[in-house]
Every structure is written in C-alpha cells, then in structure tokens.
Motif scaffolding. Structure first.
Motif, short mmCIF file in Angstrom:
data_model
loop_
_atom_site.label_atom_id
_atom_site.label_comp_id
_atom_site.label_asym_id
_atom_site.label_seq_id
_atom_site.Cartn_x
_atom_site.Cartn_y
_atom_site.Cartn_z
N LEU A 181 23.05 -53.93 29.72
CA LEU A 181 23.37 -54.98 30.26
C LEU A 181 24.61 -55.10 31.13
N VAL A 182 25.50 -54.30 30.75
CA VAL A 182 26.62 -54.37 31.79
C VAL A 182 26.08 -53.72 32.84
N ALA A 183 25.80 -52.55 32.90
CA ALA A 183 25.08 -51.91 34.02
C ALA A 183 24.20 -52.63 34.89
N PHE A 184 23.29 -53.56 34.28
CA PHE A 184 22.51 -54.47 34.92
C PHE A 184 23.26 -55.43 35.68
N VAL A 185 24.25 -56.12 35.24
CA VAL A 185 25.12 -56.93 35.71
C VAL A 185 25.93 -56.51 36.85
N ARG B 200 13.01 -53.82 39.21
CA ARG B 200 13.62 -52.56 40.05
C ARG B 200 14.96 -52.46 39.66
N ILE B 201 15.89 -53.35 39.42
CA ILE B 201 17.28 -53.13 39.09
C ILE B 201 17.24 -52.48 37.50
N ARG C 119 17.50 -45.32 34.42
CA ARG C 119 17.27 -43.90 35.07
C ARG C 119 18.78 -43.54 35.09
N ASP C 120 19.76 -44.19 35.59
CA ASP C 120 20.96 -43.76 35.66
C ASP C 120 21.73 -43.64 34.40
N LEU C 121 21.42 -44.25 33.34
CA LEU C 121 21.89 -44.30 32.01
C LEU C 121 21.48 -42.88 31.37
N ARG C 122 20.16 -42.75 31.71
CA ARG C 122 19.52 -41.48 31.03
C ARG C 122 20.05 -40.17 31.81
#
Length: 311
Positions: A233-237, A298-299, A305-308
């Motif tokens: 959720l932090v990465a999403f925000v 999309r986000i 993907r980035d976290l993986r």
C-alpha cells in the motif's frame, strides 16, 4: 521539581536529541526537519511549516508540546478570523450586569466603573493572549494552524506577536510574554504569506515522505497491518502521487487506508480491495472515477512487479 529544571531536562541539546524527542512521541522525522526544529527552539524563533494538507505539519506542534511537556494552545485559522477571536474580547454580558448593579447601588462614578468593568475579571482570553500569559519556565506551544485561510490584515496583526512577543489591549496596555511561547505556524499554501511575516520565522517545507520513511510511519501508526500489505500500500500511494490527481493522498490518508484494509482482514492488495476502499484514500470523486477506470489496476500491477523484482 521546579519549572527551570523541567525545561533544562526537556529541551533537546542537539539535532539528534530533537529527532529522538520526536521519535519518542511517534513522529518519524527526517534530519532537515529535526535541524530546523532544534534551531527554532535554541534561537527562540517561530517555526513556519509549509506543505500539502495531510503531510503532518499540525502533528509536529502536538508532538513538540507532548515531548516538551508544554501546554498546547491551538488557534485554528479560518476566513474572517479577527483579533477578537484570536486575542481577546470583553464579556459584554457580564459588564452590563455589573453596570446595572452599580447603578442600583447608587454608584455613578464613571471613572470607577470604567476601571472595574475593563479589568481582568471581564476579559475573555483567546489563544494568542493565553500564549502570552504562559508560565515562566514552561512557555506553551502556540499552534497557528492554516494561516493561509486568513487575510493580510490578520497577518499584520501577528507581526507584533512574532517580533516582540507582546500584544496590546487598548484598555489594559501592552502585555509581554515572560518567556516567548514556542510558535508553530502552518500553511497549506493556498495563498502566499507576506515576506514580513516569514522573515520572523525559521522556514521548513514539509514534503511527502520517501517510501522507506512512509513505511516506517505506517508500521508505527498501523501496527496491526500485515507486513506485506504495508509494503504494497505504501508503494501504491507513492506511485499514485506521481499521477495527475486533483488532490494527492497525504500521510494521514495512507495511515487511514492501512487501518481500513486491516479491518477488512486484507493481507495483500488486490483490485477489489483497492476499488472498494478508494474513498478512504482519495477525497474527490473525479480522482476516484479515474482510478476506477483502470488506472488503479495498472498501478497495482506495476507495484507488485517492482516488489517481486526487489525480493
């Protein structure tokens, strides 16, 4: 323990000690903020905090008051705020009763009546006057919140307060603070504040935190949130703030979102959770509609993907 001992113990003596004071009260500060707060306390200068709504400006004043064991006096600004609401006003009803009682008793001395009805007994102290009358050795924290909501006339009034730590009441004279209050001024920058006021303050722009610091804040303020959920959720925000929104979510919204998803027993973000809870994160329908039209998916895909790739 006397007041001077309390102040000596409470006031931080270094930038690191200032950061520790904030951290001890649950505020995760970067070094630049800790530096300006330390200097403001050391130099006895007001602190002018500017930034978007929801980034934690008001919380800084609350944390300072709690960490330094000082009273917090808050002046919430709004359009049309005037001196009587910010500084003082007379208790006209009580004054009229006093006048009637004096007339009934046959006391018609105008000078005596004037000196008595315009006395401390009938004075209603508003936030700024309360701050000026703080106890020596334990000056309060005066929070002047969202100054940009007021007008230039109110700014001009504040100049005497900030420059000389005093206020003037025509009927009583000048009241000077025995010790300058710790003044914290916040603004969301909906309009520019005059340079004359800014010059009397130490300035700091409170920005959105970087991902690592925001994640630390979420873990502190939403401790029950799943660890993987918090990262997502932090990465999403963080990525959401890079899009063209009418109002990007602040740290307060990130914390609310983490708590809301925890209440829903979420352990990871998925498109359904995001779509159903956008009203916690965003406060304008146009922004919500844009996210619900595929932007959020999309986000979310990019975030996962980035976290993986990082793991």
């Amino acid at each position: 323990m006397d007041g001077s001992t309390d102040v000596t113990r409470a006031l931080p003596d270094s930038i690191d000690a200032t950061a520790e004071l904030l951290g001890g009260e649950g505020y995760v500060a970067d070094r630049s903020l800790a530096t300006v707060l330390f200097l403001a306390l050391k130099m006895k200068r007001p602190i002018f905090l500017e930034g978007e709504a929801g980034v934690g400006k008001t919380e800084i004043a609350k944390v300072l008051a709690k960490g330094l064991d000082r009273p917090l006096i808050r002046l919430q600004c709004y359009e049309g705020l005037d001196v009587s609401s910010a500084l003082y006003e007379w208790n006209y009803a009580a004054q009229m009763i006093e006048i009637r009682l004096r007339e009934a008793s046959g006391d018609t001395s105008r000078e005596s009546a004037r000196s008595e009805i315009f006395s401390n007994e009938f004075l209603i102290r508003r936030p700024i006057l309360q701050a000026m009358e703080g106890e020596p050795g334990r000056a309060p924290v005066l929070l002047i919140d969202e100054l940009d909501r007021t007008d230039e006339a109110f700014e001009a009034f504040l100049l005497e307060v900030l420059a000389d730590n005093q206020v003037t009441i025509p009927e009583l004279g000048t009241i000077r603070a025995p010790e300058p209050p710790i003044v914290v001024i916040t603004t969301n920058r909906t309009r520019e504040i005059h340079d004359a006021l800014k010059r009397r303050c130490l300035y700091h722009w409170v920005d959105y935190p970087e991902a690592d610091r925001e994640l630390e804040i979420v873990r502190l303020k939403a401790p029950n949130a799943n660890a993987d959920l918090a990262k997502e959720l932090v990465a999403f925000v963080q990525r959401l703030r890079e899009t063209d929104l009418f109002k990007a979510p602040g740290v307060a919204e990130t914390i609310d979102w983490a708590n809301a998803l925890t209440e829903l027993n979420a352990v990871a973000l998925d498109p359904r959770y995001v779509s159903d809870t956008l009203g916690v994160l965003l406060k304008y329908q146009d922004d919500i509609q844009r996210l619900q039209q595929g932007e959020s998916t999309r986000i979310l895909d990019e975030v996962k993907r980035d976290l993986r790739n990082q793991s």
